[in-house]
Design a protein around this motif. Structure first.
Motif, PDB file in Angstrom:
ATOM      1  N   ILE A 165      39.651  46.164  41.740  1.00 38.16           N
ATOM      2  CA  ILE A 165      40.914  45.441  41.880  1.00 38.16           C
ATOM      3  C   ILE A 165      40.711  43.960  41.572  1.00 38.16           C
ATOM      4  N   LEU A 166      41.669  43.401  40.841  1.00 37.78           N
ATOM      5  CA  LEU A 166      41.697  41.971  40.560  1.00 37.78           C
ATOM      6  C   LEU A 166      43.064  41.427  40.959  1.00 37.78           C
ATOM      7  N   GLU A 167      43.063  40.375  41.763  1.00 39.06           N
ATOM      8  CA  GLU A 167      44.303  39.688  42.136  1.00 39.06           C
ATOM      9  C   GLU A 167      44.378  38.360  41.390  1.00 39.06           C
ATOM     10  N   LEU A 168      45.484  38.136  40.719  1.00 40.87           N
ATOM     11  CA  LEU A 168      45.717  36.879  40.016  1.00 40.87           C
ATOM     12  C   LEU A 168      46.661  36.022  40.847  1.00 40.87           C
ATOM     13  N   GLY A 169      46.251  34.790  41.133  1.00 38.44           N
ATOM     14  CA  GLY A 169      47.052  33.896  41.963  1.00 38.44           C
ATOM     15  C   GLY A 169      46.897  34.247  43.428  1.00 38.44           C
ATOM     16  N   VAL A 170      45.683  34.170  43.954  1.00 42.73           N
ATOM     17  CA  VAL A 170      45.415  34.629  45.321  1.00 42.73           C
ATOM     18  C   VAL A 170      46.098  33.795  46.398  1.00 42.73           C
ATOM     19  N   GLY A 171      46.420  32.541  46.099  1.00 43.26           N
ATOM     20  CA  GLY A 171      47.048  31.712  47.124  1.00 43.26           C
ATOM     21  C   GLY A 171      46.188  31.648  48.364  1.00 43.26           C
ATOM     22  N   THR A 172      46.778  31.872  49.511  1.00 42.73           N
ATOM     23  CA  THR A 172      46.042  31.798  50.777  1.00 42.73           C
ATOM     24  C   THR A 172      45.274  33.075  51.093  1.00 42.73           C
ATOM     25  N   GLY A 173      45.425  34.108  50.284  1.00 44.53           N
ATOM     26  CA  GLY A 173      44.704  35.353  50.501  1.00 44.53           C
ATOM     27  C   GLY A 173      45.434  36.376  51.339  1.00 44.53           C
ATOM     28  N   VAL A 174      46.670  36.086  51.698  1.00 45.87           N
ATOM     29  CA  VAL A 174      47.399  36.996  52.583  1.00 45.87           C
ATOM     30  C   VAL A 174      47.657  38.359  51.925  1.00 45.87           C
ATOM     31  N   LEU A 175      47.933  38.373  50.632  1.00 44.37           N
ATOM     32  CA  LEU A 175      48.163  39.659  49.955  1.00 44.37           C
ATOM     33  C   LEU A 175      46.848  40.425  49.808  1.00 44.37           C
ATOM     34  N   GLY A 176      45.780  39.730  49.473  1.00 51.75           N
ATOM     35  CA  GLY A 176      44.474  40.385  49.389  1.00 51.75           C
ATOM     36  C   GLY A 176      44.062  40.995  50.717  1.00 51.75           C
ATOM     37  N   SER A 189      43.232  45.953  53.751  1.00 51.61           N
ATOM     38  CA  SER A 189      43.506  46.800  54.922  1.00 51.61           C
ATOM     39  C   SER A 189      43.970  48.192  54.493  1.00 51.61           C
ATOM     40  N   LEU A 190      44.617  48.293  53.334  1.00 49.85           N
ATOM     41  CA  LEU A 190      45.082  49.588  52.834  1.00 49.85           C
ATOM     42  C   LEU A 190      43.983  50.361  52.107  1.00 49.85           C
ATOM     43  N   VAL A 191      43.063  49.632  51.471  1.00 50.12           N
ATOM     44  CA  VAL A 191      41.977  50.250  50.706  1.00 50.12           C
ATOM     45  C   VAL A 191      40.659  49.572  51.116  1.00 50.12           C
ATOM     46  N   PRO A 192      40.170  49.839  52.331  1.00 51.05           N
ATOM     47  CA  PRO A 192      39.024  49.094  52.857  1.00 51.05           C
ATOM     48  C   PRO A 192      37.729  49.272  52.071  1.00 51.05           C
ATOM     49  N   SER A 193      37.564  50.371  51.352  1.00 50.70           N
ATOM     50  CA  SER A 193      36.306  50.627  50.656  1.00 50.70           C
ATOM     51  C   SER A 193      36.198  49.924  49.311  1.00 50.70           C
ATOM     52  N   THR A 194      37.256  49.290  48.847  1.00 48.70           N
ATOM     53  CA  THR A 194      37.223  48.648  47.540  1.00 48.70           C
ATOM     54  C   THR A 194      36.830  47.186  47.644  1.00 48.70           C
ATOM     55  N   GLU A 195      36.355  46.664  46.515  1.00 50.15           N
ATOM     56  CA  GLU A 195      36.098  45.242  46.413  1.00 50.15           C
ATOM     57  C   GLU A 195      37.213  44.610  45.595  1.00 50.15           C
ATOM     58  N   ILE A 196      37.644  43.445  46.022  1.00 47.08           N
ATOM     59  CA  ILE A 196      38.719  42.731  45.344  1.00 47.08           C
ATOM     60  C   ILE A 196      38.166  41.416  44.821  1.00 47.08           C
ATOM     61  N   ASP A 197      38.380  41.167  43.545  1.00 46.62           N
ATOM     62  CA  ASP A 197      38.092  39.861  42.963  1.00 46.62           C
ATOM     63  C   ASP A 197      39.404  39.100  42.895  1.00 46.62           C
ATOM     64  N   GLY A 198      39.338  37.777  42.907  1.00 51.69           N
ATOM     65  CA  GLY A 198      40.562  36.988  42.864  1.00 51.69           C
ATOM     66  C   GLY A 198      40.402  35.731  42.033  1.00 51.69           C
ATOM     67  N   GLU A 212      34.704  41.568  33.751  1.00 53.93           N
ATOM     68  CA  GLU A 212      34.624  42.840  34.479  1.00 53.93           C
ATOM     69  C   GLU A 212      35.724  43.781  34.019  1.00 53.93           C
ATOM     70  N   GLN A 213      35.573  45.064  34.360  1.00 56.72           N
ATOM     71  CA  GLN A 213      36.602  46.060  34.103  1.00 56.72           C
ATOM     72  C   GLN A 213      37.210  46.461  35.443  1.00 56.72           C
ATOM     73  N   TYR A 214      38.516  46.597  35.458  1.00 56.36           N
ATOM     74  CA  TYR A 214      39.236  46.940  36.680  1.00 56.36           C
ATOM     75  C   TYR A 214      40.160  48.126  36.431  1.00 56.36           C
ATOM     76  N   ALA A 215      40.435  48.860  37.487  1.00 50.67           N
ATOM     77  CA  ALA A 215      41.407  49.945  37.426  1.00 50.67           C
ATOM     78  C   ALA A 215      42.798  49.431  37.772  1.00 50.67           C
ATOM     79  N   PHE A 216      42.836  48.280  38.449  1.00 52.15           N
ATOM     80  CA  PHE A 216      44.095  47.786  38.994  1.00 52.15           C
ATOM     81  C   PHE A 216      44.074  46.263  39.019  1.00 52.15           C
TER      82      PHE A 216
END
Length: 170
Positions: free
Chosen positions: A6-17, A22-31, A63-67
């Motif tokens: 997962i890659l988040e663009l525009g992470v801001g304060t991180g609230v969405l990440g 919390s919904l996908v605890p086993s994944t790593e998120i880049d931002g 990197e390559q991401y699925a989402f």
């Protein structure tokens, strides 16, 4: 899903990440975010594997991401067509890009609003590159993505909130 998925663009304060983790605890998120102050605040949430400073359309995606997802930042990107191409390149085949953004309503468009004033106040001085919903659809149709879903989520003041669900590969 791969560990780096997962890659988040525009992470801001991180609230969405934080919510995604919390919904996908086993994944790593880049931002990624254009503001070092926002990256500092999002780092405190301890949900991101890597955080990158920079403009989304100028960032080198290695990197390559699925989402990939983005909320309320696409209108602040100068090279929106470039960004869509870059996102497609970093997505696996069939990968998804979920884009939630602000679309000015007709009233504010008719009044020739000063979008740059809004940008300076709320977007850390990023450019104001708002499009109508029809212009967004045209942009998406000329990109490497298939529009899977378009949904109006709500409205706040003079901006409509729209979700665009895009799949890589037409």
């Amino acid at each position: 899903m791969d560990k780096k998925s997962i890659l988040e663009l525009g992470v801001g304060t991180g609230v969405l990440g934080e919510r995604v983790k919390s919904l996908v605890p086993s994944t790593e998120i880049d931002g990624l975010d254009i503001s070092s102050e926002m990256l500092k605040r999002s780092k405190e949430k301890a949900v991101y594997n890597h955080l990158y400073l920079g403009s989304a359309d100028e960032h080198l995606y290695t990197e390559q991401y699925a989402f990939v997802y983005s909320a309320f930042m696409f209108h602040s990107v100068k090279g929106q067509d470039i960004l869509l191409s870059k996102i497609a390149e970093c997505l696996v085949n069939g990968g998804m890009f979920i884009l939630v953004d602000l679309i000015p309503n007709m009233k504010i468009l008719a009044n020739n609003a000063d979008f740059n004033a809004h940008s300076i106040k709320y977007e850390h001085g990023a450019p104001a590159m708002y499009k109508t919903c029809a212009e967004m659809v045209d942009l998406i149709e000329s990109s490497p993505f298939e529009l899977v879903e378009l949904k109006k989520l709500g409205i706040s003041k003079d901006y409509n909130h729209y979700l665009f669900a895009l799949r890589k590969g037409k």
